[in-house]
Design an enzyme around this catalytic site. Structure first.
Site, PDB file in Angstrom:
ATOM      1  N   ARG A   1      -1.718   4.096  17.011  1.00  0.00           N
ATOM      2  CA  ARG A   1      -1.691   5.241  16.095  1.00  0.00           C
ATOM      3  C   ARG A   1      -2.782   6.261  16.402  1.00  0.00           C
ATOM      4  O   ARG A   1      -3.913   5.904  16.745  1.00  0.00           O
ATOM      5  CB  ARG A   1      -1.833   4.765  14.648  1.00  0.00           C
TER       6      ARG A   1
ATOM      7  N   GLU B   1     -10.475   4.950   9.347  1.00  0.00           N
ATOM      8  CA  GLU B   1     -10.676   4.521   7.952  1.00  0.00           C
ATOM      9  C   GLU B   1     -11.212   3.094   7.878  1.00  0.00           C
ATOM     10  O   GLU B   1     -10.719   2.273   7.107  1.00  0.00           O
ATOM     11  CB  GLU B   1      -9.370   4.664   7.164  1.00  0.00           C
TER      12      GLU B   1
ATOM     13  N   GLU C   1       3.744   8.988  -1.171  1.00  0.00           N
ATOM     14  CA  GLU C   1       2.355   8.885  -1.602  1.00  0.00           C
ATOM     15  C   GLU C   1       1.829  10.187  -2.192  1.00  0.00           C
ATOM     16  O   GLU C   1       1.109  10.184  -3.180  1.00  0.00           O
ATOM     17  CB  GLU C   1       1.514   8.466  -0.381  1.00  0.00           C
TER      18      GLU C   1
ATOM     19  N   ASP D   1      -2.295  14.412   6.500  1.00  0.00           N
ATOM     20  CA  ASP D   1      -1.843  13.138   5.939  1.00  0.00           C
ATOM     21  C   ASP D   1      -0.661  13.317   4.993  1.00  0.00           C
ATOM     22  O   ASP D   1      -0.836  13.180   3.788  1.00  0.00           O
ATOM     23  CB  ASP D   1      -3.021  12.479   5.204  1.00  0.00           C
TER      24      ASP D   1
ATOM     25  N   GLU E   1       0.856  -1.186   0.000  1.00  0.00           N
ATOM     26  CA  GLU E   1       0.000   0.000   0.000  1.00  0.00           C
ATOM     27  C   GLU E   1       0.893   1.238   0.000  1.00  0.00           C
ATOM     28  O   GLU E   1       1.791   1.365   0.835  1.00  0.00           O
ATOM     29  CB  GLU E   1      -0.913  -0.029   1.229  1.00  0.00           C
ATOM     30  N   ARG E   2       0.674   2.104  -0.959  1.00  0.00           N
ATOM     31  CA  ARG E   2       1.481   3.321  -1.156  1.00  0.00           C
ATOM     32  C   ARG E   2       2.948   2.982  -1.432  1.00  0.00           C
ATOM     33  O   ARG E   2       3.854   3.735  -1.066  1.00  0.00           O
ATOM     34  CB  ARG E   2       1.370   4.265   0.046  1.00  0.00           C
TER      35      ARG E   2
ATOM     36  N   HIS F   1      -4.119  18.486  -0.032  1.00  0.00           N
ATOM     37  CA  HIS F   1      -5.060  17.424  -0.373  1.00  0.00           C
ATOM     38  C   HIS F   1      -5.869  17.738  -1.632  1.00  0.00           C
ATOM     39  O   HIS F   1      -7.092  17.627  -1.648  1.00  0.00           O
ATOM     40  CB  HIS F   1      -6.012  17.164   0.816  1.00  0.00           C
TER      41      HIS F   1
HETATM   42  C1  BDP Z   1      -3.119   7.402   4.189  1.00  0.00           C
HETATM   43  C2  BDP Z   1      -3.028   6.386   3.103  1.00  0.00           C
HETATM   44  C3  BDP Z   1      -3.661   5.082   3.443  1.00  0.00           C
HETATM   45  C4  BDP Z   1      -3.187   4.630   4.812  1.00  0.00           C
HETATM   46  C5  BDP Z   1      -3.479   5.703   5.834  1.00  0.00           C
HETATM   47  C6  BDP Z   1      -2.893   5.386   7.201  1.00  0.00           C
HETATM   48  O1  BDP Z   1      -3.649   6.926   1.948  1.00  0.00           O
HETATM   49  O2  BDP Z   1      -3.320   4.161   2.436  1.00  0.00           O
HETATM   50  O3  BDP Z   1      -3.795   3.453   5.190  1.00  0.00           O
HETATM   51  O4  BDP Z   1      -2.884   6.904   5.452  1.00  0.00           O
HETATM   52  O5  BDP Z   1      -1.888   5.993   7.540  1.00  0.00           O
HETATM   53  O6  BDP Z   1      -2.073   8.283   3.947  1.00  0.00           O
HETATM   54  O7  BDP Z   1      -3.428   4.568   7.920  1.00  0.00           O
END
Ligand code: BDP
Length: 718
Positions: A344, A311, A413, A385, A187-188, A541
């Site tokens: 986190r 998320e 990213e 982010d 991911e990323r 963003h």
């Molecule tokens: C964002 C990303 C995502 C991550 C999320 C995270 O787009 O893919 O899962 O942060 O840090 O930047 O959990």
């Protein structure tokens, strides 16, 4: 007429010779900053005299890898490895070990205790009348770090004759976070697949794991979270614990511990329970048993990283419990084994209509003091982010009773993926140097992270890894610098990013001053450059939806407002920007007053904190609209300048890597222009103003940019 022709042909011969020499040692980047290429003859003689013999204490696997690295490094740098001896037999011996492993070092009575477990000393000493250099760690790992330090001095052409070096890391947990899935999708990630070949593990251990460990140990990185924060519970099943254990076995001699991201709903997913309520005794028993099981297989397992209630990830709030309840339950399970929980703070709720960037502070400040002492809360550098520029996260300094660790993103990213040359050392340094003012002037984020501001012993810094299966590890040569800079800053958050860039450039390419200075300048400037062509003046963003590739300030609609661009820039005919002052969301009030005032007054953050009319005058005397256009154009021009600089570096870089970087820069220039054109075309529909004189209109109409689609962009979440 003769003379110029002769000169021209002499120059051509010289150029050809240089080209042949560099082409002869074509490189692919696999060696990172540990290439150990031969030192020029004059310098090599001096180095040989100060490293004429290797006296490495026998002992642990860690001392063995320290010895092997010295052999490898010295053979490469000096043409041959010095002979081994069990005691110095001549001037110039290198004595490596710890007081426990080496009576020779014990006899020197070095002041090692003050340095703590990972510290080391490098000293020029006399041993029985002979000149020697001692590399002594408090622990074997400290000695290994000292060996890498010693080699770095040679790689960067420092003197090694009269050394008196004392080093100790300022931060305890220096970790990479891999956002790597079990199917090897990262991911990323923009550097190929995950290096963790879960399918073949535990039997087959890719040789890369060793080189990965060497690279990290060379920086002092001492832990790695193997799997994505968007975790699958499968990582916690017996077969996957065995696979993680196999990786841990490879990394252990290098002082690197393995950690896992834990999915909060694992008791349901793999434990057969109906709930994951952290206060439920059966759930607690599940985690205790799970921790015991992991530690039976991986005795030095580091602990868990958790993304909860963020998320769509499950978490304690699903049961009406707090983040502290969730973190403490896991912390209790790993505590008997000495493990930690990194919880986190990247949370924002699905329901709350509040300014998204305010939510983490709102959730976590009331919990200050409620976490167990083996919990550390992991906070991203900024409250949104990983944008090209964000003010520091207001949680830093706001939880005196709770240790916070920094989370930086090494993978890019939001910064042009692996293609764009953006040195993040400058970004990291900006955040670390920022003043929280929580205990008066000088209460920097670095002091929160190193624990000194509030006296915390548990400290940490995490970097979201940019490592993959690409031959050059990071997807581009210059992205290796971001891994490097992260590691160096995790060891000492006060370090200067420019010095780190110079060091990296010397080790990775060439120590020639005509290379190092312009390249370090280019790296340092590259961060402002990306801000200019993507998100000048505090914009944030406004990139493509989902994959985050390219400009898309028009993104609106979809499942939630705070995933759209229009939510963040709020452009209208009246103006642009997010009012986060007292008249708006008042996010600025989450900072200490002095810090909030300074951030809000800084033009770099203008549209992050303020909504401003298009004709507002900015410090240059231009209107806001004109200034935006000027900055977008400046960004593009700066990339063109980077290309020119790099062209001039051809004599100092092997042909292959030179060409690969040049190709990336060409893409970067094209994409910088795309960002510039698309954003100007879009924002002009609101500003309704002409471009300032001398600035070209976008190449295409807005609809052309809006029609671009990238369904196969790499690195998406899935
Ligand atoms: C964002 C990303 C995502 C991550 C999320 C995270 O787009 O893919 O899962 O942060 O840090 O930047 O959990």
């Amino acid at each position: 007429m003769m003379k110029p022709t002769l000169m021209a042909s002499a120059a051509a011969v010289l150029a050809l010779a240089t080209a042949l020499a560099t082409a002869a040692r074509a490189e692919d980047g696999y060696g990172l900053w540990l290439r150990y290429r031969p030192v020029e003859a004059a310098q090599a003689a001096a180095y040989r005299a100060a490293a004429s013999e290797l006296v490495v204490a026998d002992g642990s696997p860690t001392l063995t890898v320290a010895r092997d690295e010295l052999v490898r490094g010295l053979s490469g740098l000096l043409g041959a490895a010095p002979p081994m001896a069990s005691a110095p037999t001549r001037d110039g011996a290198l004595i490596v070990g710890t007081p426990a492993s080496s009576p020779l070092i014990a006899g020197l009575k070095l002041p090692l205790e003050a340095l703590g477990p990972d510290g080391y000393l490098i000293r020029s000493v006399q041993v029985e009348g002979r000149r020697a250099t001692v590399i002594a760690g408090t622990s074997d790992v400290g000695a290994l770090y000292g060996a890498f330090d010693f080699l770095r001095r040679m790689q960067t052409r420092q003197p090694i004759e009269r050394l008196d070096v004392a080093e100790a890391p300022k931060v305890k947990l220096r970790l990479l976070n891999h956002w790597d899935n079990l199917d090897r999708h990262v991911e990323r990630g923009y550097a190929g697949q995950s290096i963790w070949d879960w399918w073949r593990l535990p039997d087959i251990k890719d040789a890369r794991y060793v080189d990965y460990a060497r690279a990290n140990a060379s920086l002092g990185i001492n832990g790695t979270v193997l799997n994505n924060v968007n975790a699958k519970a499968d990582s916690l099943t017996a077969p996957y614990i065995a696979k993680a254990a196999a990786v841990a076995d490879v990394l252990r001699p290098y002082g690197i511990r393995v950690y896992l991201s834990a999915r909060f709903s694992a008791p349901i997913d793999i434990g057969g329970l109906k709930t994951a309520d952290p206060l439920d005794p059966a759930v607690r028993a599940f985690w205790t048993a799970k921790a015991d099981e992991i530690y039976r297989t991986i005795p030095d397992f580091g602990g868990f990283l958790v993304k909860a209630n963020s998320e769509g990830q499950p978490g304690p709030q699903d049961y009406g419990r707090s983040h502290a309840d969730g973190a403490n339950m896991l912390a209790e399970a790993v505590a008997p084994h000495g493990g930690v929980v990194m919880w986190r703070a990247f949370v924002y709720s699905n329901e709350q209509p509040e300014d998204r960037i305010k939510q983490a502070y709102g959730e976590f400040t009331p919990l200050d003091g409620k976490f167990r002492d083996n919990v550390i809360v992991q906070v991203k550098n900024g409250p949104l982010d990983f944008q090209p520029r964000e003010p520091f996260h207001p949680l830093f300094g706001a939880t005196p009773k709770t240790p916070l660790m920094m989370e930086f993103q090494i993978t890019k990213e939001y910064l042009g993926f692996a293609t764009h040359l953006v040195y993040q050392g400058a970004l990291y340094e900006e955040t670390l140097k920022a003043d929280t003012w929580r205990k008066g002037r000088g209460s920097t984020v670095a002091k929160v992270v190193d624990g000194s501001l509030f006296g915390h012993g548990l400290t940490g810094m995490a970097g979201v890894a940019n490592v993959g299966t690409d031959r050059n590890w990071s997807g581009s040569h210059f992205d290796q610098a971001n891994w490097y800079a992260f590691g160096r800053l995790a060891w000492d958050p006060q370090r200067a990013s420019r010095a780190i860039a110079q060091e990296w450039a010397k080790m990775t390419f060439s120590d020639h001053p005509a290379f190092v200075t312009p390249v370090a300048d280019m790296m340092m400037a590259s961060r402002e450059t990306v801000v200019d062509y993507m998100t000048p003046l505090g914009l944030h963003h406004i990139m493509g939806e989902g994959h985050h590739y390219g400009p898309a300030p028009w993104v609106s609609g979809g499942p939630r407002a705070d995933w759209t661009s229009v939510y963040f820039h709020r452009a209208s005919p009246e103006g642009i920007g997010f009012d986060r002052t007292a008249s708006g969301s008042n996010a600025v009030a989450q900072y200490a007053p002095e810090a909030g005032r300074a951030l809000a007054a800084d033009e770099k953050n203008l549209l992050w904190f303020h909504r401003a009319a298009w004709d507002r005058k900015v410090s240059s005397g231009r209107t806001l609209w004109d200034e935006l256009v000027v900055r977008y154009d400046r960004g593009v021009a700066e990339v063109a300048e980077m290309r020119r600089t790099w062209e001039g570096m051809a004599p100092y870089v092997d042909a292959r890597r030179h060409a690969e970087v040049a190709a990336d820069l060409a893409v970067q220039e094209r994409e910088a222009k795309w960002w510039r054109d698309a954003c100007i075309a879009y924002f002009q529909t609101f500003s309704k103003r002409p471009l300032p004189a001398g600035h070209a209109p976008p190449e295409h109409p807005l609809s052309w940019y809006q029609a671009l689609k990238f369904p196969y962009a790499p690195g998406t979440g899935k």
